[in-house]
Design an enzyme around this catalytic site. Structure first.
Site: not given
Length: 444
Positions: A13, A16, A18, A38, A40-41, A223, A300, A330, A414
């Site tokens: 999380d 990756k 972006k 399992n 997610g991007h 992951q 999830t 971030k 951002g």
């Protein structure tokens, strides 16, 4: 020509999606090499948000070839839903290819995953319950099905004729669940095969040919390092190898093909699911980070646990992956804080160490050792160069780079593509712009 691996340097999380999207403009081929649904991007392009689970982020570029490698595990139903979603948004999937040797997640994998996680009770791992672990377990047990097996309906029936009864015994006797019907499963998966057939290829051959043609290849991990099956915080890990070394195995290339490895890390740390988290902050600043960072899992929807930046796991990620540089994401989430802490070591049984402990028990008992830096308390969202950043923000980044002994090549301030500071293009070398004045990717 450059072949680059992008990996997560924390617990996943990290953003990756972006960074991969940003670098994909310079890539001819993007390869997803491990994991399943399992992962997610999330990629934000202008006013559109794309949530991808199996399809590589490079799909957003018309001319980029995207490959789902043999190291992945594929839930055909979810993949087809994802194909339908991106196509409905006007994105072509004509250049998407799927390894014929990738293993397939079956209905019994999902049922067993969910039931086993519930049975663990207080010892839950925090699995997504998508059947990933059981799929990889069957792969290792040599009882799995691969994408090429779905292409032969007669052969698939033959395999299911003994696999389904075997799995039904587990479902019924161990977990008290209803059995699966062979004909129902067969009909469903033959339908999946017919839809996906045009995309099925010998992926390692495609990648080999791209290497010989000296095309730029971007290897995309799912992951993060600390969730690696061999090198993560076991047993609270995933079932595959997200680390850089996993790219060669999962894609089917030799290590000499790799030119650079890029790590992605948030300016703080998050974790989803169970397991120790030394710098976690519950309430207070932890909630501030979660709210400002929109910290909810792409797959999830679970709230991510938030904490200060952990340089111990950062140095570990540098070592395990052989990182050449780092992308920090971030940074803007920290904009409102008066002071910011960084974990520079762990105290374990009265002894301070700067090295990541192999023992899960030691890791669970460690106390973070912090250094405190001043915050900047102004917005960084409009910054596009290092010189635009407040002095305190720049000092913070320099401090992280010095702690981990790796240069920072990209800074994200951002969710948008344009909200990026490119210090160095990891593919084409220093000072080459990846974005134009309007925040759009520049062609190589």
């Amino acid at each position: 020509m450059a072949n680059v691996i992008v990996i997560g340097a924390q617990w996943g999380d990290e953003g990756k999606g972006k960074i991969t999207d940003l670098l994909s403009k310079s890539a001819d081929v993007v390869v997803r090499y491990q994991g399943g649904v399992n992962a997610g991007h999330t990629v934000v392009v202008k006013d559109r948000t794309f949530k991808l689970h199996l399809i590589p982020s490079g799909i957003l570029y018309d001319d980029t070839e995207c490959i789902i490698g043999s190291g992945t595990v594929i839930d055909p139903e979810v993949l087809i839903e994802e194909l339908d979603t991106v196509e409905a948004l006007g994105v072509s999937t004509k250049n998407l290819y799927i390894a014929q040797t990738a293993h397939v997640t079956m209905p019994y994998h999902r049922l067993i995953d969910n039931a086993a996680e519930e049975r663990r009770g207080s010892h839950k791992i925090g699995t997504t319950k998508r059947g990933i672990g059981p799929t990889y377990a069957d792969k290792s047990e040599r009882t799995g099905l691969r994408m090429l097996d779905l292409m032969d309906s007669a052969g698939l029936r033959e395999v299911l004729s003994w696999t389904i009864p075997y799995k039904n015994e587990i479902l019924e006797r161990m977990y008290g669940l209803d059995p699966l019907d062979i004909d129902t499963v067969l009909e469903q998966y033959v339908g999946f095969a017919n839809r996906l057939r045009p995309h099925i290829v010998d992926a390692s051959l495609n990648i080999y040919e791209a290497l010989n043609e000296r095309r730029n290849i971007l290897f995309e991990g799912a992951q993060g390092t600390l969730l690696d099956l061999d090198h993560g915080t076991y047993p609270y890990v995933t079932s595959s190898n997200p680390v850089a070394g996993g790219a060669c195995v999962g894609a089917g290339v030799g290590p000499t093909a790799i030119d650079r490895v890029i790590g992605v890390a948030k300016a703080y740390t998050t974790r989803v699911g169970e397991g120790p988290f030394p710098t976690e902050m519950t309430g207070g600043i932890g909630e501030v980070l979660g709210d400002r960072g929109a910290e909810f899992g792409t797959t999830t929807g679970r709230a991510r646990r938030c904490g200060w930046f952990d340089a111990v796991i950062g140095r570990y990620a540098v070592r395990i992956n052989g990182l050449d540089c780092l992308a920090v994401t971030k940074l803007d989430v920290l904009d409102t804080l008066e002071e910011i802490k960084v974990c520079v070591g762990y105290e374990i049984d009265g002894v301070v160490t700067k090295d990541f402990p192999s023992s899960g028990r030691n890791f669970a008992n460690c106390t973070p050792v912090y250094e405190t830096l001043p915050g900047w308390q102004v917005s960084t969202e409009e910054c596009r160069t290092l010189e635009d950043l407040p002095k305190e923000a720049l000092d913070y980044l320099k401090f992280l780079a010095e702690l981990m002994k790796v240069p920072i090549a990209i800074v994200s301030v951002g969710a948008g593509r344009h909200q990026t500071i490119v210090v160095e293009d990891p593919i084409h070398g220093p000072k080459r712009a990846l974005l134009d004045a309007n925040g759009e990717p520049v062609a190589p």
